[in-house]
Scaffold this active site. Structure first.
Site, mmCIF file in Angstrom:
data_model
loop_
_atom_site.group_PDB
_atom_site.id
_atom_site.type_symbol
_atom_site.label_atom_id
_atom_site.label_comp_id
_atom_site.label_asym_id
_atom_site.label_seq_id
_atom_site.Cartn_x
_atom_site.Cartn_y
_atom_site.Cartn_z
ATOM 1 N N CYS A 69 -18.540 3.811 46.839
ATOM 2 C CA CYS A 69 -18.528 4.700 45.303
ATOM 3 C C CYS A 69 -18.639 6.094 45.535
ATOM 4 C CB CYS A 69 -19.820 4.198 44.867
ATOM 5 S SG CYS A 69 -21.553 4.618 45.818
ATOM 6 N N HIS A 497 -26.251 5.236 44.487
ATOM 7 C CA HIS A 497 -25.502 4.903 44.574
ATOM 8 C C HIS A 497 -24.540 6.322 43.426
ATOM 9 C CE1 HIS A 497 -22.413 2.295 42.531
ATOM 10 N NE2 HIS A 497 -22.835 2.630 41.303
#
Length: 929
Positions: A69, A497
């Site tokens: 990510c 994340h």
């Protein structure tokens, strides 16, 4: 909409009637509903190509290929900067420059640049909803020496800019430092700042270049404060001061880049706990920031402002301290507002005295006194913003009674006093003269206190407004930078994340890029996720662009017509063909899926009509699982008899198990190596533990790519459910992972061998020997654990000897020619491939006699060169080369890394090997497309 998208792409996908259209429509609706789930499930839920189709001109996402990510967030923020996108897509390196690139770093940078171009091209013109960045990510991961842990985005960004800068430097036809100023990456992302110090009356200056500017978060509440803290370290005397002693230094931006990136230091190392921690403190930043006050050219003006700001802040601090004294008054541990304290005394004094002792008053028993431990201010409603004072004492008391001291009565729990009977406490006795004196003093003092507080608040407001406007005049608002992207991290320092908010300049809106999920957003949502302080999500990188340079955000235009180019029209011809080919393959994937969908739908319809037994899902699963190589951690089920398995699922597992076991028992040539078909064939032949085999078998049924009908989906869900029920201690995880690592190495050895033979086939001996040497060394580590763990080493050794002998002969001819260029080329061949290969062979205790004879022949050949007539300089070079050829036991072997290889499907590998072997033996080139 799904149907329209396919038709528009030119495929005859929906030529099978309305029944299929209805089934597809239902599937598309289910897929749309599935996409509303939480983020962690968004990508894995896409189990049909209906989820993969790009909607009109909506931006393309980037697939998360395993903790990537961070890659998606940074790449999206750069891709959606038109000036950068143009630079990448138009990158070109001439054939002459490509031939000059010999170093590993140059080749790696060029390879990454090409992968980035392909990725950007797909993001421009692909019909896919998201693209796969694996090729580019693998190059970066190799540089980071890891493939599992989440990358430090700051380090990745620096690495990315360095590689891009070097790649563009090669295209600039030179590596001189003077050319750096013309490097597009330097011009776009790099600026300079000057550091000034005063020492013994002299001003010392130092100019440095910066790319991403780091800013501390702790101790600051907004971006301007962070910049002020970064510009001034400690206190520094004014340049206008007669005192030449300084206690710090100042920084000023000398030249700002068009793209200005701030790194917010939200991670710090906790020395007590011995681990990094994230700073969740709130930090605000604007959509437009004016950089004038931080520029060196505005030094004099800014110094003057900073001095004024410092004085105003000091005055503001004094005023705020005074207000605090009025609000928290008292010499004891408990503090009260001074105006309230005066009011309380006034109320006590004006309460009518009574002749009854408080202990004898029967009303106390009927009332509910104020609970002990609560301050009086909590039981009254007060408003100190209005003085509430009248000329008469009665008016004061009345005002206090109605506005300042209105008791809050609770029915059934507190009784109200009669109006004519005042509550206790009250003075036992007080004269009119005393009462008048007290009321007059208290009234005056309270009025003075409230007036002082109001004046202080007004002064604070004036100073605050003055401070806010100190840098707002037109002279210091000439260099605006607009926020382009915000990179956000959610989680802790060790895990989390990443996603990005990017401003869509064309449509003037904020967009959220979260891997494959791309949604329209707003500034309010960006604030909630990026400022920090409320959740564990906060911005760690801010990308601003110079608002005075419209070309940064201007889309491509046609040189002749001046019209804006969209999509495929904006791509160079070579990249346009690349995207068109990928779109064609995607169309084929959709067609194959639709065909499979129709077959399944027809079979289910026939079953419903005839009430017959449905088709066995194992037949379908076996076909689709045949080339699946799963190496993820999970648990086995067949060896754990405490877990029940439905009959249908158990049958599917059993039949796949039997099929692969029978395949492992078949005799095969290297051209048809059954181990390439599946990891379980490899495990069966090498007698892997039963639980490793069973667990690997179960794992393949959990792949979402196999969920093409309801029966297959039910088997997938059942397999996943059983995985979750097994405890980790039921199996040695290190052993399980080691088996799969060995299988990956086995396939890598095969690919190295295949690439080596293909290069040998085309006469590229240097490349061939490099591949074959790596294949032999890696294969040797596998064969230590069993003959079936690797490839037949004699096959690798034969062609390694042929390449080694051919290269040695070529290097010898070049060296003995005496021409400087040829001599250097001959020495390079020896140093790059021949000598490292010889050294590795000399350390192999199991080396065959043929290999030993080949080594002896090569050494004898170079020893014979000593007797030839040659120039003194050539004799010196031979003296330097010969010891390395004869004895490498004391040297470190440096073997050049082979190019990155991709392990294709087993059928492709076997077909390619068969073709190249036929070509080599028939002395004719055979190509498998």
């Amino acid at each position: 909409h799904f149907e329209g998208r396919i038709r528009s792409s030119g495929g005859p996908l929906f030529a099978r009637g309305p029944h299929v259209r209805q089934l597809i429509k239902v599937s598309a609706e289910e897929n749309a509903a599935r996409m509303k789930r939480k983020r962690c499930e968004a990508q894995s839920d896409m189990c049909s190509p209906a989820d993969w189709i790009r909607q009109d001109d909506w931006p393309v996402g980037i697939r998360n290929v395993g903790n990537t990510c961070w890659f998606s967030a940074v790449i999206q923020s750069l891709f959606h900067l038109p000036v950068f996108r143009r630079l990448v897509l138009s990158y070109h390196l001439s054939e002459r420059m490509l031939e000059k690139c010999k170093s590993h770093s140059d080749k790696r940078n060029i390879a990454f640049m090409q992968e980035l171009r392909c990725l950007f091209a797909l993001m421009v013109g692909s019909t896919r909803r998201f693209v796969d960045p694996s090729a580019a990510v693998e190059l970066l991961r190799d540089a980071f020496r890891t493939s599992e842990a989440q990358q430090d985005v700051s380090e990745f960004s620096h690495k990315l800019l360095d590689w891009l800068e070097d790649a563009f430097q090669l295209a600039a036809k030179g590596n001189n430092t003077e050319d750096k100023q013309h490097n597009p990456m330097v011009q776009l992302f790099y600026g300079t700042f000057v550091t000034e110090r005063r020492l013994e009356g002299k001003t010392l200056c130092n100019i440095e270049q910066f790319g991403q500017y780091p800013l501390q978060v702790n101790g600051f509440s907004n971006l301007d404060e962070c910049l002020e803290g970064a510009m001034v370290e400690k206190e520094i005397e004014s340049l206008h001061s007669d005192n030449g002693v300084t206690s710090g230094r100042e920084r000023w931006f000398k030249k700002l880049p068009p793209v200005l990136t701030f790194e917010l230091s939200r991670f710090e190392f906790n020395t007590q706990l011995g681990r990094p921690e994230k700073i969740h403190k709130k930090l605000e930043f604007p959509q437009i920031i004016y950089m004038d006050r931080y520029l060196h050219k505005n030094l004099e003006q800014t110094h003057e402002r900073r001095g004024e700001v410092k004085k105003l802040k000091e005055q503001l601090a004094v005023l705020q301290q005074k207000v605090e004294c009025y609000k928290n008054y008292g010499s004891g541990p408990t503090k009260y507002p001074l105006a309230d304290m005066l009011q309380f005394v006034l109320e006590f004094a004006t309460t009518k005295p009574t002749s009854v002792s408080p202990t004898e008053d029967p009303r106390l028993a009927a009332s509910s006194p104020t609970p002990t431990g609560l301050p009086l201010s909590e039981t009254i409603s007060k408003d100190t913003s209005e003085p509430g004072v009248t000329d008469s004492s009665e008016g004061l008391v009345s005002s206090v009674s109605s506005c300042q001291r209105t008791p809050i009565y609770k029915p059934f729990t507190q009784c109200r006093y009669p109006i004519d009977c005042p509550p206790h406490p009250a003075p036992h006795s007080i004269t009119e003269e005393e009462l008048h004196f007290v009321k007059t003093c208290l009234q005056r003092w309270r009025t003075e206190v409230e007036n002082d507080i109001n004046e202080l608040k007004a002064s604070i407001d004036r100073l605050s407004q003055t401070l806010e406007g100190m840098y707002s005049d037109n002279s210091l608002c000439q260099v605006p930078y607009r926020l382009h992207a915000v990179l956000v991290h959610e989680g802790q320092a060790s895990a989390g994340h990443y996603w990005a908010y990017i401003y869509d300049h064309a449509n003037q809106r904020w967009m959220k890029y979260n891997d494959v999920s791309i949604t329209e957003s707003s500034w309010d949502e960006l604030e909630r996720d990026s400022f920090g302080g409320m959740t564990n999500a906060s911005a760690y990188c801010l990308m601003y662009i110079d608002d005075r340079l419209p070309h940064l955000i201007t889309e491509d235009t046609d040189d002749e017509t001046g019209q804006v180019l969209h999509g495929m029209d904006s791509l160079p011809a070579v990249l346009r063909r690349y995207v068109q080919e990928d779109n064609r393959w995607f169309q084929q994937e959709l067609s194959e899926w639709e065909e499979q969908f129709c077959q399944t739908a027809t079979a289910q319809e026939e079953f419903t009509t005839a009430s017959a037994e449905p088709p066995n899902p194992t037949e379908l699963l076996c076909r689709h699982c045949r080339h699946v190589c799963i190496c993820l951690p999970a648990v086995s089920i067949l060896g754990n008899r405490d877990i029940s398995i439905p009959h249908g699922c158990f049958q599917a597992f059993h039949e796949e198990y039997s099929r692969l076991y029978e395949l492992s028992q078949e005799e095969a040539t290297p051209q048809e190596d059954a181990r390439l078909q599946h990891a379980l064939v490899y495990f069966f032949q090498n007698k892997a533990p039963k639980r490793v085999i069973e667990r690997t078998l179960l794992e393949q049924f959990t792949d979402r790519n196999l969920s093409f009908d309801e029966r297959a989906i039910s088997i997938m869900r059942e397999a996943r459910a059983k995985l979750r029920l097994i405890k980790p201690e039921d199996m040695d995880m290190d052993e399980y992972l080691q088996w799969h690592d060995d299988y990956r190495l086995f396939r890598t050895v095969f690919v190295y061998l295949l690439n080596g033979l293909e290069h040998y086939q085309h006469g590229k001996m240097r490349e061939a020997l490099n591949y074959l040497t790596h294949a032999y060394e890696t294969n040797g580590s596998l064969l230590k654990n069993g003959d079936k763990r690797g490839v037949d080493k004699s096959l690798i050794a034969v062609y390694r000897r042929k390449c080694l002998t051919a290269l040695n002969d070529s290097a010898s001819r070049l060296f003995c020619s005496g021409e400087e260029g040829k001599v250097e080329e001959g020495v390079a061949i020896m140093d790059e491939v021949v000598i490292p290969c010889l050294h590795l062979m000399s350390r192999d205790s199991s080396l065959s006699q043929e290999d030993r004879d080949a080594m002896e022949s090569i050494r004898s050949h170079w020893c014979c060169c000593l007797g030839r007539d040659m120039d003194d300089s050539l004799q010196v070079k031979l003296g330097e080369l010969l010891p390395r050829v004869l004895d490498g036991s004391t040297e470190t072997v440096v073997l050049k890394d082979p190019p990155k290889v991709h392990v294709n499907q087993a059928h492709d590998l076997c077909s390619r090997l068969a073709a190249v072997m036929e070509s080599i033996h028939n002395t004719s080139v055979v190509i498998v497309k």
